[in-house]
Design a protein around this motif. Structure first.
Motif, PDB file in Angstrom:
ATOM      1  N   LEU A 100       0.865  -1.188  -0.058  1.00  0.00           N
ATOM      2  CA  LEU A 100      -0.012  -0.087  -0.057  1.00  0.00           C
ATOM      3  C   LEU A 100       0.949   1.109   0.081  1.00  0.00           C
ATOM      4  N   VAL A 101       1.891   1.292   0.936  1.00  0.00           N
ATOM      5  CA  VAL A 101       2.843   2.526   1.006  1.00  0.00           C
ATOM      6  C   VAL A 101       3.463   2.461  -0.315  1.00  0.00           C
ATOM      7  N   TYR A 102       3.856   1.596  -0.901  1.00  0.00           N
ATOM      8  CA  TYR A 102       4.925   1.651  -1.991  1.00  0.00           C
ATOM      9  C   TYR A 102       3.802   2.258  -3.338  1.00  0.00           C
ATOM     10  N   VAL A 103       2.789   1.598  -3.610  1.00  0.00           N
ATOM     11  CA  VAL A 103       1.846   1.972  -4.513  1.00  0.00           C
ATOM     12  C   VAL A 103       1.464   3.341  -4.340  1.00  0.00           C
ATOM     13  N   ALA A 104       0.868   3.826  -3.361  1.00  0.00           N
ATOM     14  CA  ALA A 104       0.471   4.923  -2.891  1.00  0.00           C
ATOM     15  C   ALA A 104       1.602   6.165  -3.429  1.00  0.00           C
ATOM     16  N   ASP A 105       2.667   5.912  -2.780  1.00  0.00           N
ATOM     17  CA  ASP A 105       3.795   6.885  -3.158  1.00  0.00           C
ATOM     18  C   ASP A 105       3.989   6.838  -4.677  1.00  0.00           C
ATOM     19  N   THR A 123      -7.737   0.470  -0.881  1.00  0.00           N
ATOM     20  CA  THR A 123      -8.254   1.610  -1.626  1.00  0.00           C
ATOM     21  C   THR A 123      -7.490   2.740  -2.009  1.00  0.00           C
ATOM     22  N   LEU A 124      -7.220   3.299  -3.231  1.00  0.00           N
ATOM     23  CA  LEU A 124      -6.484   4.227  -3.583  1.00  0.00           C
ATOM     24  C   LEU A 124      -7.408   5.464  -4.095  1.00  0.00           C
ATOM     25  N   SER A 125      -7.432   6.574  -3.875  1.00  0.00           N
ATOM     26  CA  SER A 125      -8.236   7.784  -4.126  1.00  0.00           C
ATOM     27  C   SER A 125      -7.415   8.918  -4.641  1.00  0.00           C
ATOM     28  N   THR A 126      -7.668   9.624  -5.428  1.00  0.00           N
ATOM     29  CA  THR A 126      -6.608  10.917  -5.749  1.00  0.00           C
ATOM     30  C   THR A 126      -6.974  12.087  -4.702  1.00  0.00           C
ATOM     31  N   PHE A 127      -6.239  13.035  -5.106  1.00  0.00           N
ATOM     32  CA  PHE A 127      -6.128  14.044  -4.089  1.00  0.00           C
ATOM     33  C   PHE A 127      -7.115  15.046  -4.415  1.00  0.00           C
ATOM     34  N   THR A 166      -3.396   1.537 -15.283  1.00  0.00           N
ATOM     35  CA  THR A 166      -2.040   0.813 -15.777  1.00  0.00           C
ATOM     36  C   THR A 166      -0.770   0.986 -14.951  1.00  0.00           C
ATOM     37  N   LEU A 167      -0.755   2.481 -14.484  1.00  0.00           N
ATOM     38  CA  LEU A 167       0.303   2.813 -13.653  1.00  0.00           C
ATOM     39  C   LEU A 167       0.338   2.016 -12.321  1.00  0.00           C
ATOM     40  N   VAL A 168      -0.920   2.012 -11.679  1.00  0.00           N
ATOM     41  CA  VAL A 168      -1.080   1.190 -10.346  1.00  0.00           C
ATOM     42  C   VAL A 168      -0.792  -0.148 -10.731  1.00  0.00           C
ATOM     43  N   ILE A 169      -1.305  -0.924 -11.677  1.00  0.00           N
ATOM     44  CA  ILE A 169      -0.701  -2.224 -11.961  1.00  0.00           C
ATOM     45  C   ILE A 169       0.799  -2.493 -12.034  1.00  0.00           C
ATOM     46  N   SER A 170       1.315  -1.630 -12.851  1.00  0.00           N
ATOM     47  CA  SER A 170       2.828  -1.533 -13.092  1.00  0.00           C
ATOM     48  C   SER A 170       3.338  -1.414 -11.689  1.00  0.00           C
ATOM     49  N   ALA A 171       3.180  -0.368 -10.892  1.00  0.00           N
ATOM     50  CA  ALA A 171       3.668  -0.347  -9.621  1.00  0.00           C
ATOM     51  C   ALA A 171       3.561  -1.532  -8.584  1.00  0.00           C
ATOM     52  N   ILE A 172       2.196  -2.259  -8.585  1.00  0.00           N
ATOM     53  CA  ILE A 172       2.172  -3.561  -7.939  1.00  0.00           C
ATOM     54  C   ILE A 172       2.917  -4.596  -8.206  1.00  0.00           C
TER      55      ILE A 172
END
Length: 122
Positions: free
Chosen positions: A17-22, A36-40, A49-55
Motif C-alpha cells: 500500500l505504501v509503495y503503490v500510493a507513493d 483503496t486508492l483515491s486521488t487528491f 495501468t500505472l497502479v498495476i505497473s507499481a504493484i
C-alpha cells in the motif's frame, strides 16, 4: 477510487500500500483484505495501468513477481496467486494502527494521529 484485493498477499499489504500510493500519488485507505486508492483531487482519475505497473514492480522487488498475477476489472484490481502459493510473513497487528480519515496517514500511536489531525483544521 480503485480497490486492490490483497487476499493472497495480505501479509505484505501494508508495505505494498505504501509503495503503490507513493508511486502513483494517491490517498490509501486500509480495509481488511484490501485497500483503496483515491486521488487528491476529485476531478482527477487514477491511471489503472500505472497502479498495476507499481504493484508488479513491488512484487518483483521482493522476488514474488513470477508467482502472482495482477488483473484489473473496472475499478477493482486483484492480486492472485498463480500457483496457489500465499505470501506468509509475520503479520502486523492492524488493531494497533490508527489512520487519518482525511489523507490516509497511518501511525501506531493515537497521540501522533491526534497531532496530525490538527493540521487539517489550521
Amino acid at each position: 477510487m480503485l480497490t486492490i484485493d490483497c487476499k493472497d498477499v495480505s501479509s505484505i499489504k501494508n508495505d505494498l500500500l505504501v509503495y503503490v500510493a507513493d508511486k502513483v500519488a494517491a490517498i490509501p485507505t486500509i480495509k481488511q483484505h484490501q485497500f483503496t486508492l483515491s486521488t487528491f483531487n476529485d476531478d482527477e482519475t487514477l491511471d489503472i495501468t500505472l497502479v498495476i505497473s507499481a504493484i508488479k514492480e513491488y512484487l518483483d522487488s521482493i522476488d514474488e513477481g513470477k508467482n502472482f498475477a495482477v488483473v484489473s476489472n473496472n475499478e477493482k484490481i486483484n492480486i492472485t496467486s498463480i500457483s496457489g502459493r500465499v505470501i506468509e510473513r509475520e503479520p502486523v497487528d492492524q488493531s494497533e494502527l490508527f489512520s487519518c480519515t482525511h489523507c490516509g496517514f497511518v501511525t501506531k500511536y493515537q497521540v501522533e494521529l491526534n497531532v496530525h489531525m490538527r493540521i487539517h483544521y489550521l
